[in-house]
Scaffold this active site. Structure first.
Site, PDB file in Angstrom:
ATOM      1  CG  PHE A 292      -0.354   0.525   2.459  1.00 48.67           C
ATOM      2  CD1 PHE A 292       0.433  -0.270   3.261  1.00 48.67           C
ATOM      3  CD2 PHE A 292      -0.559   1.849   2.838  1.00 48.67           C
ATOM      4  CE1 PHE A 292       1.011   0.224   4.416  1.00 48.67           C
ATOM      5  CE2 PHE A 292       0.013   2.353   4.005  1.00 48.67           C
ATOM      6  CZ  PHE A 292       0.804   1.538   4.791  1.00 48.67           C
ATOM      7  CE  LYS A 293       5.081   1.589   4.884  1.00 44.37           C
ATOM      8  NZ  LYS A 293       4.687   0.206   5.246  1.00 44.37           N
ATOM      9  CG  ASP A 294       3.565   0.869  -4.693  1.00 43.43           C
ATOM     10  OD1 ASP A 294       4.761   1.203  -4.588  1.00 43.43           O
ATOM     11  OD2 ASP A 294       3.211  -0.276  -5.041  1.00 43.43           O
TER      12      ASP A 294
END
Ligand code: PLP
Length: 433
Positions: A106-108
């Site tokens: 999710f850090k994208d």
């Protein structure tokens, strides 16, 4: 929008100031000076408009006047170029897959958006900007990919040696170009300490133009509101309260969830789902916040003993324990429970979850046990199971299929440099490279 510090002493600043500084000069974290509630009509529109348009509308008040509309549109549409998928495990339990971006976590969302924002803010600067980031696993790859090839910016990533999986490591240590990885003999907390020390070092900051890409950077948090809204778009309309379980480490994800709630998303409660590093669940129970050294677990991207967004959580709840408890419920899971849960989820739903997502599902189940009244559960799935193949195999007996993207990195040579956990060595490196 102006940005203020959680410590209240630093002057208000612009989005540009907040993003390029990372941390406020008084040691606090930047917060939007106000968060306006959207009208019910606009929230309703969020369900039907194209997703890029919705993201643009969400972030616009936070980026005006620093970023012109057409640039903001470009940043949003380039950064959020992958889907958010809702998977319903049962009528009352949904999983929001946030891992369909380039680094499968999710850090994208945060990293891709922030990199483009910073790239815009440093255009025309004479000194290159050095982005410092400490990673416990997934931040490194998301940030590295986010910034890869962005002109005028170099990235230095610190990560704890031997404490992250090979798949995680290879994703950010094999890139080269403007990305340097430092393999630190120490823990994630050591890496985080080195980065904090560098920012506090005035003589160093006079020589080098430094900024942070950890989740303390407000530029990473703003776009994390997008997927909370994506869930709202895809969830069946229900008359029962929505409970959102967030697998948490530094609590950026949960902070962004509270931002989304402040603009009007109907979330009854967030669950702070942690592994054995349960400093926040402990705080919710006892009212006492005791940071402690991080402990290694299977869900290693959440191995954080001193969650750096905690001041923001408190700030959003006016510093009062009873307000925090009203909005957040906490649960810490052990490694054994996590493995058993991955197996149970596989047996029950034929769904392969990574260890972080399993911690999130455990948090939801623990909540349900104490609150059996009808509600709808949403668990944020923060990483693709293939990034934690060894743990998955241990839990369910077979390894998840390896996506091509990941397989390609595993074949490339690691380019990281070794570093001790002493600040002097790190400073020396920054001054000479
Ligand atoms: C970073 C990370 C988390 C924790 O997110 P925070 O915003 O730091 O709370 C959870 N799961 C995965 C897979 C991560 O990479």
């Amino acid at each position: 929008m102006r940005y203020r510090s959680t410590s209240q002493k630093a002057p208000l600043t612009s989005l540009r100031g907040a993003v390029l500084r990372g941390m406020a000069p008084d040691g606090g974290l930047y917060m939007p000076a106000e968060i306006a509630r959207r009208s019910p009509e606009e929230l309703e529109e969020f369900r039907s408009l194209p997703f890029t348009e919705v993201c643009f509308r969400i972030v616009k008040p936070f980026a005006t006047p620093d970023v012109p509309e057409e640039i903001l549109w470009q940043i949003v549409s380039e950064a959020i170029n992958f889907p958010v998928k809702l998977v319903s495990l049962s009528p009352g339990l949904h999983v929001l897959e946030l891992f369909h971006g380039p680094t499968l976590a999710f850090k994208d969302f945060g990293a891709r958006f922030m990199a483009r924002l910073m790239g815009y803010f440093v255009r025309g600067e004479s000194r290159p900007l050095t982005v410092l980031v400490a990673t416990s696993g997934d931040t490194g790859s998301a940030v590295a990919h986010g910034f890869l090839g962005v002109p005028g910016i170099r990235v230095v990533i610190l990560y704890p040696s031997k404490r992250i999986s090979e798949a995680q490591e290879k994703q950010f240590t094999t890139l080269g170009e403007n990305i340097t990885a430092l393999e630190v003999s120490g823990t994630f907390d050591d890496c985080q300490r080195l980065v904090k020390q560098a920012f506090a070092d005035e003589p160093l900051n006079k020589k080098a133009f430094l900024t942070s890409a950890n989740s303390i950077n407000i530029g990473r948090l703003l776009p994390q509101m997008f997927y909370h809204v994506a869930a709202y778009r895809q969830l069946p309309v229900a008359s029962v309260p929505l409970i959102v379980s967030v697998p948490s480490g530094n609590f950026g994800n949960l902070t962004a969830g509270l931002f989304a709630k402040r603009i009007g998303l109907p979330v009854a409660k967030f669950i702070a789902s942690t592994n054995a590093n349960d400093v926040v669940p402990e705080y919710l129970r006892s009212g006492e916040f005791h940071p402690r050294p991080a402990q290694a677990t299977y869900s290693n991207a959440m191995d954080v003993g001193n969650p750096n967004n905690f001041p923001r959580l408190l700030d959003l709840c006016r510093g009062r324990l009873e307000y925090v408890q009203k909005e957040i419920w906490g649960h810490g899971a052990t490694d054994e429970e996590t493995l058993a849960e991955m197996k149970a989820v596989w047996d029950r739903y034929r769904y392969i979850s990574d260890p972080h997502t399993a911690v999130g599902i455990l948090g939801w189940e623990a909540y349900k046990k104490e609150h059996p009244e009808p509600s709808q559960g949403l668990v944020l799935a923060t990483a693709h199971a293939a990034k934690f193949a060894e743990v998955v195999e241990k839990a369910i007996g077979t390894a998840p299929p390896l996506p091509d993207r990941l397989a390609a990195y595993l074949k490339r040579p690691k380019l990281s440099l070794s570093m001790s956990s002493s600040y002097d060595d790190f400073k020396q490196f920054l001054l000479t490279h």
